[in-house]
Design a protein around this motif. Structure first.
Motif, mmCIF file in Angstrom:
data_model
loop_
_atom_site.group_PDB
_atom_site.id
_atom_site.type_symbol
_atom_site.label_atom_id
_atom_site.label_comp_id
_atom_site.label_asym_id
_atom_site.label_seq_id
_atom_site.Cartn_x
_atom_site.Cartn_y
_atom_site.Cartn_z
ATOM 1 N N ASP A 1 35.333 46.005 47.128
ATOM 2 C CA ASP A 1 36.424 45.865 48.089
ATOM 3 C C ASP A 1 37.295 44.655 47.760
ATOM 4 O OD1 ASP A 1 35.512 48.112 49.367
ATOM 5 O OD2 ASP A 1 34.558 47.034 51.025
ATOM 6 N N ASP A 2 36.670 43.519 47.523
ATOM 7 C CA ASP A 2 37.438 42.315 47.178
ATOM 8 C C ASP A 2 38.172 42.507 45.862
ATOM 9 O OD1 ASP A 2 36.640 41.071 49.475
ATOM 10 O OD2 ASP A 2 35.249 39.671 48.512
ATOM 11 N N MET A 3 37.520 43.154 44.910
ATOM 12 C CA MET A 3 38.158 43.360 43.614
ATOM 13 C C MET A 3 39.419 44.200 43.753
ATOM 14 S SD MET A 3 38.357 42.869 40.424
ATOM 15 C CE MET A 3 36.795 42.091 40.039
ATOM 16 N N ALA A 4 39.317 45.323 44.442
ATOM 17 C CA ALA A 4 40.487 46.187 44.620
ATOM 18 C C ALA A 4 41.603 45.441 45.341
ATOM 19 C CB ALA A 4 40.092 47.440 45.394
ATOM 20 N N ALA A 5 41.254 44.680 46.364
ATOM 21 C CA ALA A 5 42.272 43.967 47.138
ATOM 22 C C ALA A 5 42.986 42.911 46.289
ATOM 23 C CB ALA A 5 41.635 43.315 48.356
ATOM 24 N N ILE A 6 42.230 42.141 45.515
ATOM 25 C CA ILE A 6 42.845 41.061 44.724
ATOM 26 C C ILE A 6 43.677 41.630 43.578
ATOM 27 C CG2 ILE A 6 42.338 39.100 43.197
ATOM 28 C CD1 ILE A 6 39.936 38.499 45.030
ATOM 29 N N LEU A 7 43.189 42.681 42.935
ATOM 30 C CA LEU A 7 43.980 43.296 41.869
ATOM 31 C C LEU A 7 45.291 43.853 42.428
ATOM 32 C CD1 LEU A 7 41.218 45.206 39.840
ATOM 33 C CD2 LEU A 7 42.380 43.082 39.201
ATOM 34 N N ARG A 8 45.204 44.474 43.590
ATOM 35 C CA ARG A 8 46.406 45.054 44.202
ATOM 36 C C ARG A 8 47.382 43.959 44.638
ATOM 37 N NH1 ARG A 8 43.856 47.628 47.843
ATOM 38 N NH2 ARG A 8 43.425 49.479 46.590
ATOM 39 N N GLU A 9 46.858 42.907 45.262
ATOM 40 C CA GLU A 9 47.725 41.803 45.689
ATOM 41 C C GLU A 9 48.407 41.153 44.489
ATOM 42 O OE1 GLU A 9 45.012 39.283 47.707
ATOM 43 O OE2 GLU A 9 44.680 40.683 49.370
ATOM 44 N N GLY A 10 47.648 40.968 43.408
ATOM 45 C CA GLY A 10 48.227 40.379 42.205
ATOM 46 C C GLY A 10 49.332 41.231 41.632
ATOM 47 N N TYR A 11 49.147 42.549 41.687
ATOM 48 C CA TYR A 11 50.160 43.455 41.135
ATOM 49 C C TYR A 11 51.425 43.441 41.986
ATOM 50 C CZ TYR A 11 51.671 47.325 38.208
ATOM 51 O OH TYR A 11 52.344 48.110 37.294
ATOM 52 N N VAL B 1 42.194 46.178 32.004
ATOM 53 C CA VAL B 1 41.115 47.126 31.747
ATOM 54 C C VAL B 1 39.900 46.708 32.572
ATOM 55 C CG1 VAL B 1 40.372 45.841 29.676
ATOM 56 C CG2 VAL B 1 39.612 48.198 30.019
ATOM 57 N N MET B 2 39.278 47.682 33.210
ATOM 58 C CA MET B 2 38.028 47.475 33.931
ATOM 59 C C MET B 2 36.921 47.654 32.901
ATOM 60 S SD MET B 2 39.429 46.952 36.838
ATOM 61 C CE MET B 2 38.067 46.902 38.006
ATOM 62 N N HIS B 3 36.445 46.538 32.369
ATOM 63 C CA HIS B 3 35.503 46.584 31.269
ATOM 64 C C HIS B 3 34.133 47.056 31.749
ATOM 65 C CE1 HIS B 3 32.072 44.191 29.771
ATOM 66 N NE2 HIS B 3 32.262 43.364 30.773
ATOM 67 N N CYS B 4 33.443 47.807 30.868
ATOM 68 C CA CYS B 4 32.079 48.283 31.171
ATOM 69 C C CYS B 4 32.049 48.895 32.567
ATOM 70 C CB CYS B 4 31.095 47.118 31.051
ATOM 71 S SG CYS B 4 29.358 47.574 31.130
ATOM 72 N N LEU C 1 36.844 52.218 43.515
ATOM 73 C CA LEU C 1 37.418 51.158 42.693
ATOM 74 C C LEU C 1 38.089 51.741 41.461
ATOM 75 C CD1 LEU C 1 37.971 48.198 42.184
ATOM 76 C CD2 LEU C 1 35.717 47.999 41.111
ATOM 77 N N ALA C 2 37.512 52.790 40.897
ATOM 78 C CA ALA C 2 38.155 53.454 39.758
ATOM 79 C C ALA C 2 39.539 53.954 40.149
ATOM 80 C CB ALA C 2 37.294 54.611 39.264
ATOM 81 N N ARG C 3 39.638 54.580 41.305
ATOM 82 C CA ARG C 3 40.925 55.121 41.746
ATOM 83 C C ARG C 3 41.920 54.001 42.028
ATOM 84 N NH1 ARG C 3 43.957 58.278 40.256
ATOM 85 N NH2 ARG C 3 42.125 59.630 40.018
ATOM 86 N N ALA C 4 41.454 52.917 42.631
ATOM 87 C CA ALA C 4 42.345 51.790 42.907
ATOM 88 C C ALA C 4 42.916 51.228 41.604
ATOM 89 C CB ALA C 4 41.592 50.700 43.663
ATOM 90 N N ALA C 5 42.063 51.110 40.587
ATOM 91 C CA ALA C 5 42.521 50.592 39.298
ATOM 92 C C ALA C 5 43.475 51.566 38.625
ATOM 93 C CB ALA C 5 41.321 50.311 38.398
ATOM 94 N N LEU C 6 43.122 52.837 38.627
ATOM 95 C CA LEU C 6 43.972 53.840 37.980
ATOM 96 C C LEU C 6 45.329 53.944 38.674
ATOM 97 C CD1 LEU C 6 41.238 56.546 37.363
ATOM 98 C CD2 LEU C 6 42.422 55.212 35.592
ATOM 99 N N ASP C 7 45.335 53.799 39.995
ATOM 100 C CA ASP C 7 46.593 53.870 40.735
ATOM 101 C C ASP C 7 47.547 52.737 40.352
ATOM 102 O OD1 ASP C 7 45.813 56.153 42.027
ATOM 103 O OD2 ASP C 7 45.310 55.182 43.930
ATOM 104 N N LEU C 8 46.989 51.628 39.850
ATOM 105 C CA LEU C 8 47.813 50.506 39.396
ATOM 106 C C LEU C 8 48.202 50.646 37.920
ATOM 107 C CD1 LEU C 8 45.890 47.578 41.147
ATOM 108 C CD2 LEU C 8 48.164 48.452 41.752
ATOM 109 N N GLY C 9 47.777 51.735 37.293
ATOM 110 C CA GLY C 9 48.088 51.943 35.883
ATOM 111 C C GLY C 9 47.083 51.307 34.943
ATOM 112 N N PHE C 10 45.926 50.893 35.461
ATOM 113 C CA PHE C 10 44.933 50.202 34.656
ATOM 114 C C PHE C 10 44.045 51.193 33.898
ATOM 115 C CE2 PHE C 10 44.967 46.452 37.897
ATOM 116 C CZ PHE C 10 46.245 46.113 37.480
ATOM 117 N N TYR C 11 43.193 50.642 33.049
ATOM 118 C CA TYR C 11 42.321 51.431 32.183
ATOM 119 C C TYR C 11 40.862 51.233 32.586
ATOM 120 C CZ TYR C 11 46.340 51.961 29.010
ATOM 121 O OH TYR C 11 47.564 52.269 28.456
ATOM 122 N N LEU C 12 40.034 52.239 32.272
ATOM 123 C CA LEU C 12 38.586 52.164 32.468
ATOM 124 C C LEU C 12 37.917 52.195 31.101
ATOM 125 C CD1 LEU C 12 38.045 54.809 35.324
ATOM 126 C CD2 LEU C 12 38.659 52.386 35.561
#
Length: 263
Positions: free
Chosen positions: A137-147, A155-158, A165-176
């Motif tokens: 939850d904190d990770m998704a929120a901070i990544l989104r706020e930063g964006y 990239v969400m490593h490993c 969290l995968a969807r939150a990252a992908l929605d920002l255009g990030f990689y898995l």
């Protein structure tokens, strides 16, 4: 020769590889692993990863402070990270992130460190490399706020976190990034998360010396074993190994574009 792939995240400066790097890199080449990004996780390691990337054409490096180390030394500044990123073979910012599994007591300083690394990624144009564990939850929120403060790549490593969290990252255009965990027999739920992601957002890695995929599970991991994970990735996406390898190569070069410029 097998199709070329890239180990997008390994730790070649760790003592596990002392005195063995030439052999480790030779085995990687034989397995089709033509490039590696060795990741620095603390200030004291920077000179070593720089030296490794300078010594071997196929090796690049990234620099950041691991979240489990964030409380052990003074916070980095954006300018310090940007200065390190100016090295011609530094291609990423991190790894950084949040780890509440082992170091929940340092959550506040981890969050501060993560925000600094996000700002550095935005300033340098290099991709952010994220470690996330038990902090979705904190990770998704901070990544989104930063964006929202300004776009950056990441990239969400490993990746082994939740579908949310995968969807939150992908929605920002990030990689898995797919590690050996995705090849473990009991990781079907994780494989399903990857299968639901766009192929053009997938990377492969070892995180070596950790998390060796079968048939080497429980042993020291090394970049050559990226091929075992990539074979599982090909199955997940219903592709030939050759097509999956080509896709992840294109993805890596799109995200880590500095590796192409340095070639």
């Amino acid at each position: 020769m097998p199709p070329e792939i890239t180990d997008s995240h390994c730790h070649l400066d760790f003592p596990d590889f002392d005195g063995e790097l030439p052999d480790v890199l030779a085995r990687a080449k034989a397995a089709g692993v033509g490039r590696m990004v060795t990741i620095c996780t603390r200030r004291a390691g920077l000179a070593n990863v720089q030296a490794i990337s300078e010594a071997y054409a196929e090796v690049f490096h990234a620099f950041g402070i691991h979240p489990m180390r964030a409380h052990e030394e003074p916070l980095m500044t954006v300018s310090e990270l940007a200065e390190a990123a100016a090295h011609p073979k530094c291609v990423g910012i991190g790894e950084t992130g949040l780890d509440y599994h082992y170091t929940a007591e340092s959550a506040e300083v981890q969050q501060q460190s993560l925000r600094i690394h996000i700002d550095a990624a935005r300033e340098t144009g290099l991709p952010l490399i994220i470690h996330a564990r038990a902090a979705d939850d904190d990770m998704a929120a901070i990544l989104r706020e930063g964006y929202e403060d300004g776009p950056y790549s990441c990239v969400m490593h490993c990746f082994s976190s939740s579908a949310e969290l995968a969807r939150a990252a992908l929605d920002l255009g990030f990689y898995l990034s797919m590690s050996g965990i995705a090849a473990f027999p009991k990781s079907q739920e994780l494989r399903d998360i990857f299968a639901a992601a766009p192929l053009e957002r997938i990377l492969v890695e070892t995180d070596s010396p950790y998390l060796a995929p079968p048939p080497h599970r429980g042993k020291r991991n090394e970049p050559a074993y990226t091929a075992h994970t990539a074979k599982v990735g090909a199955e997940v996406f219903g592709l030939s190994y050759e097509d999956f390898a080509a896709a992840t190569q294109a993805n890596f070069e799109r995200l880590f574009s500095k590796t192409v410029a340095a070639a």
